[in-house]
Enzyme design. Structure first.
Site, mmCIF file in Angstrom:
data_model
loop_
_atom_site.group_PDB
_atom_site.id
_atom_site.type_symbol
_atom_site.label_atom_id
_atom_site.label_comp_id
_atom_site.label_asym_id
_atom_site.label_seq_id
_atom_site.Cartn_x
_atom_site.Cartn_y
_atom_site.Cartn_z
ATOM 1 N N GLU A 275 13.690 6.113 -2.230
ATOM 2 C CA GLU A 275 12.064 6.493 -2.627
ATOM 3 C C GLU A 275 11.110 6.986 -1.729
ATOM 4 O OE1 GLU A 275 11.354 2.032 -2.506
ATOM 5 O OE2 GLU A 275 12.070 1.683 -3.843
ATOM 6 N N PRO A 276 11.566 8.395 -0.883
ATOM 7 C CA PRO A 276 10.614 9.372 -0.097
ATOM 8 C C PRO A 276 9.240 9.554 -0.473
ATOM 9 C CG PRO A 276 12.375 10.941 -1.137
ATOM 10 C CD PRO A 276 12.814 9.304 -1.586
ATOM 11 N N TYR A 318 -3.020 5.774 13.921
ATOM 12 C CA TYR A 318 -1.019 5.140 14.338
ATOM 13 C C TYR A 318 -0.995 5.905 15.140
ATOM 14 C CZ TYR A 318 -0.744 3.834 8.626
ATOM 15 O OH TYR A 318 -0.835 3.773 8.232
ATOM 16 N N CYS A 346 -19.975 8.164 13.769
ATOM 17 C CA CYS A 346 -20.216 7.417 14.459
ATOM 18 C C CYS A 346 -19.119 6.749 15.261
ATOM 19 C CB CYS A 346 -21.749 7.077 14.639
ATOM 20 S SG CYS A 346 -22.739 8.200 13.585
ATOM 21 N N GLU A 347 -18.194 6.838 15.649
ATOM 22 C CA GLU A 347 -17.021 5.913 16.450
ATOM 23 C C GLU A 347 -16.562 7.413 18.007
ATOM 24 O OE1 GLU A 347 -14.257 3.401 15.161
ATOM 25 O OE2 GLU A 347 -15.917 3.712 13.825
HETATM 26 C C1 PLP Z 1 5.697 3.716 2.444
HETATM 27 C C2 PLP Z 1 7.165 3.359 0.744
HETATM 28 C C3 PLP Z 1 8.318 4.267 0.872
HETATM 29 C C4 PLP Z 1 7.986 5.752 1.158
HETATM 30 O O1 PLP Z 1 8.189 5.830 2.769
HETATM 31 P P1 PLP Z 1 7.879 6.889 3.357
HETATM 32 O O2 PLP Z 1 7.779 7.164 4.828
HETATM 33 O O3 PLP Z 1 6.451 8.173 2.991
HETATM 34 O O4 PLP Z 1 9.152 8.116 2.682
HETATM 35 C C5 PLP Z 1 8.903 4.068 -0.013
HETATM 36 N N1 PLP Z 1 9.370 2.886 -0.266
HETATM 37 C C6 PLP Z 1 9.033 1.699 -0.118
HETATM 38 C C7 PLP Z 1 9.053 -0.009 -0.307
HETATM 39 C C8 PLP Z 1 7.628 1.709 0.841
HETATM 40 O O5 PLP Z 1 6.784 0.287 1.206
#
Ligand code: PLP
Length: 427
Positions: A275-276, A318, A346-347
């Protein structure tokens, strides 16, 4: 690698001069490169070649419909974390059987929408969620395919706000309790347990924490199989980092990551999902902004831009670094001077960089924030009643606005005045 390079002294997005886009849409704006998006998706897809796999783009990184369509047409599945994302994925043409539903707080309504619309699997994060999912599935006469997200208690060595795999984080089920939870899941008739899910955090710049987590997943797979569960799919999450500071960072490549996945999990014969998000969209986007003023302060010069923290919140949120480059290529060896690069909000949190060495800048010059394609536009707001900035997609020598800037009238008319207030009387 991306497709934002200087050519004849000016920054291009693929074959389009960035200054031409600025002239057409006004600043600030986001611009994304189709070639970079597709290149990054393919890098992951090829890294897992040889294993049955699906790359599910984590669309929370950038969920513009045109970005989703681009990736879907390249073959990507989607990882969604809300009903809105599910509906966006479907609207972009992604079939339900290529969508995985992640997230620690899925509501019954969200579960119902995904079950009715079609879903590849739910990544379940708790026992109460399991109970809710089972109930909705039974009510709809369906069986929900699930993995259980386990929390492997590894330190992802990333920013605290985006570390998710330590026992103190809200995510997943402690891996030590996984067998008990799988036993419970197996008794629920509305669920079909098919695999294991893990996601330990974002912007990881080292493979070691991934490897530690995946070794634990390999061990758990064997234990669960011994317990009689059929484990055929491993969802390994996202999180591979990108070089934000191009001069001194070199995170692992998708190919290294893929080789590590093969090495740690390949022998199990499972289908692999990843899941990138950031690594696909991050370096595929710039935020382009214009200098409003150069202001001399006490011992420092401020570069005041028309872009602000509401447009790109990562530095404020971050402490993130973004390279900031002029659109006109500086001469080789040009003198640099330090600037505090700030927006008009404005901060004092509205600071993109402190004492950043840049070539001398003047009012009206254009600058580009690199690596702004992920967690940029999606996290923007209208704070200070600043309009959401446009998004533009480039494809070769073409570009198109893929989300236009709203008018102030639209923004104002989104609010409504209750009846008990006097109508506005023009004086
Ligand atoms: C945020 C997230 C991702 C993606 O993370 P990246 O750092 O953008 O690759 C994949 N899976 C889950 C469950 C997430 O919460």
């Amino acid at each position: 690698m991306d497709h934002f390079l200087y050519r004849d002294g000016a920054l291009f997005a693929e074959d389009v001069p960035v200054a031409d886009i600025a002239a057409a849409v006004g600043t600030p704006f986001y611009v994304y490169s189709t070639a970079t998006l597709v290149r990054h998706f393919r890098a992951f897809d090829e890294a897992l070649a040889g294993m049955d796999h699906l790359v599910c783009y984590a669309m929370k990184a950038n969920s513009n419909q045109a970005v989703l369509r681009t990736l879907a047409q390249a073959g990507a599945g989607m990882d969604v974390v809300s009903e809105g994302e599910y509906l966006r994925a479907r609207a972009a043409g992604v079939p339900g059987d290529k969508i995985v539903f992640s997230g620690v707080g899925k509501t019954e309504r969200e579960i119902r929408v995904a079950l009715e619309g079609g879903i590849r699997q739910f990544n379940v994060e708790s026992e109460p969620e399991m109970v809710a999912l089972n109930a909705v599935a039974l009510e709809l006469g369906k069986v929900a395919p699930i993995t259980v997200r386990v929390n492997p208690d590894v330190d992802a060595k990333t920013h605290a706000k985006i570390a998710t795999g330590k026992s103190e984080n809200k995510f997943g089920i402690p891996i030590a309790r996984a067998r008990e939870v799988y036993a419970m899941a197996a008794k629920l008739p509305g669920l079909n347990v098919i695999g294991i899910d893990v996601h330990i955090g974002s912007q990881l710049t080292d493979l070691a924490p991934f490897e530690q987590a995946y070794l634990k997943v390999a061990e758990l797979t064997e234990q669960l199989r011994a317990d009689g569960h059929v484990i055929t799919r491993l969802d390994l999450g996202g999180g591979l980092g990108i070089p934000y500071e191009t001069s001194n960072e070199a995170p692992p490549l998708p190919s290294d990551y893929g080789a590590m996945v093969q090495r740690t999990l390949g022998h199990l014969g499972c289908e692999i999902e990843i899941e990138p998000g950031r690594l696909i969209a991050g370096n595929a986007g710039l935020m382009v902004s214009r200098v409003i003023y150069v202001k001399s302060g006490e011992g420092r010069d401020f570069l005041i831009l028309d872009g602000a923290m509401n447009d790109l919140i990562r530095p404020a949120m971050y402490d993130a670094h973004h390279d900031i480059v002029p659109i006109l290529e500086p001469a080789a060896g040009a003198e640099k001077q330090p600037y505090d690069v700030v927006g008009p909000v404005c901060e004092s949190g509205d600071t993109f960089a402190k004492q950043r060495d840049m070539v001398p800048m003047k009012a009206n010059d254009l600058v580009a924030f690199r690596s702004a394609g992920a967690y940029g536009a999606v996290m923007s707001s209208e704070y200070n009643s600043r309009a959401l900035i446009p998004e533009v997609l480039v494809h070769g020598d073409q570009f198109a606005v893929i989300r236009r800037r709203p008018t102030f009238e639209e923004m104002i008319n989104r609010d409504s005045i209750p009846e008990w207030l006097e109508p506005h009387s023009a004086t």
